[in-house]
Write a protein that holds these residues in place. Sequence first.
Motif, PDB file in Angstrom:
ATOM      1  N   ILE A   1      -0.856  -2.958  -6.268  1.00 32.48           N
ATOM      2  CA  ILE A   1      -0.449  -4.307  -6.692  1.00 32.48           C
ATOM      3  C   ILE A   1      -0.076  -4.241  -8.161  1.00 32.48           C
ATOM      4  O   ILE A   1      -0.812  -3.667  -8.972  1.00 32.48           O
ATOM      5  CB  ILE A   1      -1.601  -5.319  -6.497  1.00 32.48           C
ATOM      6  CG1 ILE A   1      -2.016  -5.397  -5.019  1.00 32.48           C
ATOM      7  CG2 ILE A   1      -1.200  -6.706  -7.002  1.00 32.48           C
ATOM      8  CD1 ILE A   1      -3.308  -6.173  -4.777  1.00 32.48           C
TER       9      ILE A   1
ATOM     10  N   VAL B   1       3.676  -5.948  -4.158  1.00 33.32           N
ATOM     11  CA  VAL B   1       2.696  -5.235  -3.347  1.00 33.32           C
ATOM     12  C   VAL B   1       3.375  -4.025  -2.736  1.00 33.32           C
ATOM     13  O   VAL B   1       4.472  -4.126  -2.182  1.00 33.32           O
ATOM     14  CB  VAL B   1       2.112  -6.133  -2.233  1.00 33.32           C
ATOM     15  CG1 VAL B   1       1.032  -5.390  -1.454  1.00 33.32           C
ATOM     16  CG2 VAL B   1       1.562  -7.431  -2.806  1.00 33.32           C
TER      17      VAL B   1
ATOM     18  N   CYS C   1      -0.527  -0.809   0.711  1.00 30.70           N
ATOM     19  CA  CYS C   1      -1.618  -1.770   0.536  1.00 30.70           C
ATOM     20  C   CYS C   1      -1.484  -2.983   1.453  1.00 30.70           C
ATOM     21  O   CYS C   1      -2.373  -3.823   1.503  1.00 30.70           O
ATOM     22  CB  CYS C   1      -1.658  -2.222  -0.924  1.00 30.70           C
ATOM     23  SG  CYS C   1      -3.048  -3.275  -1.382  1.00 30.70           S
TER      24      CYS C   1
ATOM     25  N   LEU D   1      -4.672  -5.635   2.127  1.00 32.06           N
ATOM     26  CA  LEU D   1      -4.596  -6.995   1.603  1.00 32.06           C
ATOM     27  C   LEU D   1      -4.589  -8.003   2.735  1.00 32.06           C
ATOM     28  O   LEU D   1      -5.308  -9.016   2.677  1.00 32.06           O
ATOM     29  CB  LEU D   1      -3.353  -7.147   0.728  1.00 32.06           C
ATOM     30  CG  LEU D   1      -3.085  -8.530   0.137  1.00 32.06           C
ATOM     31  CD1 LEU D   1      -4.297  -9.042  -0.634  1.00 32.06           C
ATOM     32  CD2 LEU D   1      -1.854  -8.499  -0.765  1.00 32.06           C
TER      33      LEU D   1
ATOM     34  N   LEU E   1      -6.779 -12.292  -4.812  1.00 28.96           N
ATOM     35  CA  LEU E   1      -6.287 -11.014  -5.325  1.00 28.96           C
ATOM     36  C   LEU E   1      -7.282 -10.411  -6.306  1.00 28.96           C
ATOM     37  O   LEU E   1      -7.590  -9.212  -6.241  1.00 28.96           O
ATOM     38  CB  LEU E   1      -4.934 -11.206  -6.016  1.00 28.96           C
ATOM     39  CG  LEU E   1      -3.702 -11.407  -5.135  1.00 28.96           C
ATOM     40  CD1 LEU E   1      -2.458 -11.560  -6.016  1.00 28.96           C
ATOM     41  CD2 LEU E   1      -3.508 -10.266  -4.155  1.00 28.96           C
TER      42      LEU E   1
ATOM     43  N   LEU F   1     -10.315  -8.992  -4.418  1.00 25.02           N
ATOM     44  CA  LEU F   1     -10.003  -7.729  -3.755  1.00 25.02           C
ATOM     45  C   LEU F   1      -9.971  -6.578  -4.760  1.00 25.02           C
ATOM     46  O   LEU F   1     -10.553  -5.518  -4.523  1.00 25.02           O
ATOM     47  CB  LEU F   1      -8.650  -7.832  -3.051  1.00 25.02           C
ATOM     48  CG  LEU F   1      -8.139  -6.536  -2.414  1.00 25.02           C
ATOM     49  CD1 LEU F   1      -9.013  -6.138  -1.230  1.00 25.02           C
ATOM     50  CD2 LEU F   1      -6.687  -6.677  -1.988  1.00 25.02           C
TER      51      LEU F   1
END
Length: 238
Positions: free
Chosen positions: A113, A144, A148, A152, A178, A181
């Motif tokens: 990210i 992104v 990923c 996500l 976000l 994570l």
Amino acid sequence: MNVIEYFDRVRIINISSRRDRRLETVEEFTRNGFHIDDEKIGFFEAVTPSEGNGFPSVGVRGCFLSHLGVLEEAMRLNLKNILIMEDDIQFSRHISQYGKEAIESLEGLEWDIVYFGHPFEENSNLPAWKAVDRPIHLAHFYAVNGRCFGKLRDFLFQVLERPPGHPDGGPMHYDAALNTLIHKNKEISAYYFTWNCGYQRPSRTDLHELSIFDRVPLLRPVMGMLRRLKAKNLRRTR
């Protein structure tokens, strides 16, 4: 190649009722030499739920589901990466230079990210990607990587399934998801570019309760005009 064309797809999240934001975003792209072709680069119609279901507001839930929807679309198309923006994007007046530096230095970087827009104003003479080491309370201009997508997406579904206040993260603002994570998963490689490439344009919110100036019909056009004047001034200074 500029920062917009670099990515497999670009999606700009827009609520169908906010035609004003859509038109202003088209103007913003045109002003900076970017073309919205409605295929590689185009708008994504935002999700508009009728209930908040534990989120701080209906609008916050809609924003969350919209970013998730963009991600699911990217997975269906088997994209290598995707650039995601919200419809209040305002590019830096240095976007041509900053964007070029950003994508050139992104080559060879192992990333999941990356944030092109953020709230930090660092005095950096040398542009660079820095590891995210603190919360970034914005998600208006980020990308992104395909590697990923699954992580996500799975995390966002977990957030949707948890109750409010869950210790691992229940319903929350998308930018907070976000951050959660990135914070909880050290294997996620997240970076922000020290030269800020884009900001949020002054605009009436869809996430929070409106001020009295936006609720009163006679005052709303005046607020719109003042925000446009503010955006015009900001284009000269940042």
